[in-house]
Scaffold this active site. Structure first.
Site, mmCIF file in Angstrom:
data_model
loop_
_atom_site.group_PDB
_atom_site.id
_atom_site.type_symbol
_atom_site.label_atom_id
_atom_site.label_comp_id
_atom_site.label_asym_id
_atom_site.label_seq_id
_atom_site.Cartn_x
_atom_site.Cartn_y
_atom_site.Cartn_z
ATOM 1 N N HIS A 28 0.819 -1.225 0.000
ATOM 2 C CA HIS A 28 0.000 0.000 0.000
ATOM 3 C C HIS A 28 0.852 1.273 0.000
ATOM 4 O O HIS A 28 0.531 2.242 0.690
ATOM 5 C CB HIS A 28 -0.952 0.057 1.189
ATOM 6 C CG HIS A 28 -1.717 -1.198 1.449
ATOM 7 N ND1 HIS A 28 -2.084 -2.088 0.465
ATOM 8 C CD2 HIS A 28 -2.196 -1.731 2.603
ATOM 9 C CE1 HIS A 28 -2.747 -3.090 0.987
ATOM 10 N NE2 HIS A 28 -2.823 -2.906 2.291
ATOM 11 N N HIS A 82 -8.793 -10.635 11.769
ATOM 12 C CA HIS A 82 -8.675 -9.459 10.903
ATOM 13 C C HIS A 82 -8.941 -9.905 9.467
ATOM 14 O O HIS A 82 -8.312 -10.853 8.987
ATOM 15 C CB HIS A 82 -7.278 -8.861 11.047
ATOM 16 C CG HIS A 82 -7.026 -7.615 10.267
ATOM 17 N ND1 HIS A 82 -8.033 -6.760 9.871
ATOM 18 C CD2 HIS A 82 -5.866 -7.066 9.804
ATOM 19 C CE1 HIS A 82 -7.499 -5.737 9.208
ATOM 20 N NE2 HIS A 82 -6.194 -5.917 9.153
ATOM 21 N N GLU A 84 -8.493 -8.309 6.557
ATOM 22 C CA GLU A 84 -7.703 -7.785 5.443
ATOM 23 C C GLU A 84 -7.119 -8.956 4.647
ATOM 24 O O GLU A 84 -6.797 -10.004 5.182
ATOM 25 C CB GLU A 84 -6.592 -6.876 5.967
ATOM 26 C CG GLU A 84 -5.933 -6.047 4.877
ATOM 27 C CD GLU A 84 -5.025 -4.956 5.423
ATOM 28 O OE1 GLU A 84 -4.514 -4.156 4.610
ATOM 29 O OE2 GLU A 84 -4.807 -4.906 6.655
ATOM 30 N N ASP A 86 -4.423 -9.916 3.302
ATOM 31 C CA ASP A 86 -3.180 -10.632 3.585
ATOM 32 C C ASP A 86 -3.361 -11.640 4.711
ATOM 33 O O ASP A 86 -2.471 -12.462 4.958
ATOM 34 C CB ASP A 86 -2.031 -9.658 3.903
ATOM 35 C CG ASP A 86 -2.396 -8.598 4.918
ATOM 36 O OD1 ASP A 86 -3.591 -8.323 5.097
ATOM 37 O OD2 ASP A 86 -1.483 -8.019 5.536
ATOM 38 N N HIS A 148 -6.217 -2.019 12.894
ATOM 39 C CA HIS A 148 -6.380 -0.744 12.223
ATOM 40 C C HIS A 148 -7.564 -0.730 11.266
ATOM 41 O O HIS A 148 -7.693 0.171 10.423
ATOM 42 C CB HIS A 148 -5.098 -0.369 11.482
ATOM 43 C CG HIS A 148 -4.740 -1.347 10.380
ATOM 44 N ND1 HIS A 148 -4.674 -0.944 9.069
ATOM 45 C CD2 HIS A 148 -4.482 -2.650 10.381
ATOM 46 C CE1 HIS A 148 -4.339 -1.982 8.317
ATOM 47 N NE2 HIS A 148 -4.225 -3.022 9.102
ATOM 48 N N ASP A 167 -2.719 -7.362 13.621
ATOM 49 C CA ASP A 167 -1.695 -6.453 13.099
ATOM 50 C C ASP A 167 -0.987 -5.648 14.187
ATOM 51 O O ASP A 167 0.013 -4.988 13.913
ATOM 52 C CB ASP A 167 -2.303 -5.502 12.067
ATOM 53 C CG ASP A 167 -2.352 -6.127 10.676
ATOM 54 O OD1 ASP A 167 -1.759 -7.208 10.491
ATOM 55 O OD2 ASP A 167 -2.985 -5.545 9.775
ATOM 56 N N TYR A 195 6.545 0.093 10.985
ATOM 57 C CA TYR A 195 5.187 -0.436 10.880
ATOM 58 C C TYR A 195 4.189 0.484 11.581
ATOM 59 O O TYR A 195 3.136 0.821 11.038
ATOM 60 C CB TYR A 195 5.129 -1.843 11.481
ATOM 61 C CG TYR A 195 3.858 -2.581 11.155
ATOM 62 C CD1 TYR A 195 3.764 -3.336 10.003
ATOM 63 C CD2 TYR A 195 2.751 -2.506 11.992
ATOM 64 C CE1 TYR A 195 2.590 -4.011 9.687
ATOM 65 C CE2 TYR A 195 1.581 -3.167 11.690
ATOM 66 C CZ TYR A 195 1.503 -3.917 10.537
ATOM 67 O OH TYR A 195 0.331 -4.568 10.229
ATOM 68 N N HIS A 228 2.124 -10.340 11.437
ATOM 69 C CA HIS A 228 3.306 -10.075 10.617
ATOM 70 C C HIS A 228 4.541 -10.068 11.514
ATOM 71 O O HIS A 228 4.492 -9.542 12.624
ATOM 72 C CB HIS A 228 3.235 -8.705 9.923
ATOM 73 C CG HIS A 228 2.177 -8.569 8.881
ATOM 74 N ND1 HIS A 228 2.189 -9.257 7.691
ATOM 75 C CD2 HIS A 228 1.064 -7.782 8.838
ATOM 76 C CE1 HIS A 228 1.139 -8.911 6.969
ATOM 77 N NE2 HIS A 228 0.432 -8.027 7.650
#
Length: 407
Positions: A28, A82, A84, A86, A148, A167, A195, A228
């Protein structure tokens, strides 16, 4: 493939079954020059549970790691902390391959999964603070909205004292080492700061509230397992302290000078501003808009007290590279900065006023009027730049002293 990709034990009942992405270099607009990992976790409870999945191209790697521990068809429960892509990119395929009895997400997560995939997955919404029964142990789910995404939540495994933090507390870092104590401290802190600066900074105030909420639960955390980067098992107090600092937007006596230049005049001005700053006690980072990635600039701003911006005038406006970076920084919503603007011009000279407008929009308090120079700065002009730097340094002089070892 299970002979190739093996799960890694995290605790007595928890295994890492994620994937390593050695090649990703952009997330992103965030430069991931050290790659990343997509962490998924297998909980070997009476009801075998998978915590999150991985980015879609890495599904086979995840499934092979699961198979190295247990038959994937034996997984009873999947929890999506989460949604998202990924972390949920292969969720539909995984559900169809495994056929779990239960699939859980937050209420917002259940909505997001359907809106992403339109697959009609039977997602059960777990309430904030609700528990998921795994037979001989349980997971407690705590919503962390806007940390987030609106769907975000963390899960607490009581038996092994593991916080699955999605995250939060993560970083983009590809590595064969899975744990914090296997990676140099400098790399950990650099990548954790990067990050936070590029992903979580717009939600810093929410991060502080989440930290308060976690603290109020009185959890005796042995492991923080993010989605991550490395798993935290030895330096939990350190990463919690860093998050407190970043969430509180604590500032150093530090100034970031961001500039672009056409024929070197604005670059010379930047160096004079830097001298004024450093001569008055400020730590300085000079960063070229064309020579530095926007995400590295954002990282330096994370703990800076000042942002000073310079550009020549090009076609009645600022240089394109600066517009790109300022757009990115504005979205990250840094707060508490002071600063100023400077630049050279040939005939129209709009750049400095436009830069001051950007600073106003970002709520950066100007320490002095901007410095404009026609063509090439002379000694008087450079003294004006030096004075701008000195004025900015004086405005941040009352900030706490710099903390050694923190990016």
């Amino acid at each position: 493939m299970k002979e190739i990709f093996r799960a890694i034990p995290v605790t007595e009942h928890v295994w890492w079954v994620g994937a390593i992405d050695w090649d990703i270099r952009d997330f992103h607009g965030y430069s991931t020059h050290r790659g990343s990992t997509y962490n998924a976790y297998l909980v070997m409870a009476d009801r075998v549970t998978l915590i999150d999945t991985v980015k879609k191209p890495f599904r086979d790697e995840m499934m092979a790691r699961i198979a190295s521990v247990t038959d994937p068809s034996g997984i009873d429960t999947i929890v999506s902390n989460h949604s998202e892509m990924d972390h949920s990119g292969c969720l539909v395929e995984t559900v169809r391959a495994i056929g779990p009895e239960r699939l859980y997400a937050s209420a917002k997560g259940a909505e997001a999964i359907e809106e992403h995939f339109h697959a009609g997955l039977p997602v059960e919404a777990v309430s904030d603070g609700g528990s998921i029964d795994l037979g001989n142990m349980s997971l407690t789910c705590v919503e962390t909205r806007m940390l987030h995404w609106p769907d975000s939540m963390v899960s607490w495994l009581d038996a092994d004292r593991v916080l699955f933090s999605q995250d939060g507390f993560g970083m983009h870092l590809a590595s064969c080492e899975r744990f914090d104590d296997q990676i140099p401290d400098l790399v950990l802190e650099q990548e954790a700061a990067k990050y936070f600066a590029n992903i979580l900074l717009p939600f810093a105030h929410i991060t502080g509230k989440v930290l308060d909420r976690i603290e109020s639960l009185g959890l005796d955390i042995d492991v923080i397992a993010p989605d991550h980067g490395p798993v935290w098992r030895s330096k939990i107090d350190r990463i919690l302290a860093l998050y407190r600092r970043w969430a509180g937007r604590e500032r150093k006596r530090k100034a970031v000078i961001l500039y672009d230049t056409m024929w070197g005049s604005t670059q010379t001005m930047a160096r004079a501003v830097a001298d004024g700053l450093s001569s008055n006690g400020a730590c300085v980072r000079i960063m070229s808009a064309r020579g530095t990635h926007r995400s590295d600039i954002a990282t330096e701003i994370l703990d800076a007290g000042a942002l000073v911006v310079g550009s020549p005038t090009l076609n009645n406006t600022i240089f394109p590279a600066l517009a790109d970076i300022l757009t990115y920084l504005k979205g990250l919503k840094p707060k508490g900065l002071v600063g100023g603007a400077f630049g050279s011009y040939g005939w129209s000279g709009e750049a400095v006023k436009l830069l001051e407008g950007w600073l106003d929009e970002m709520k950066v308090e100007k320490a002095a009027e901007g410095v404009r120079v026609k063509y090439v700065p002379d000694t008087e002009a450079l003294l004006g730049c030096r004075a701008l730097g000195a004025a900015v340094a004086k405005r941040i002089a009352d900030l706490p002293p710099m903390v050694e070892g923190v990016v």
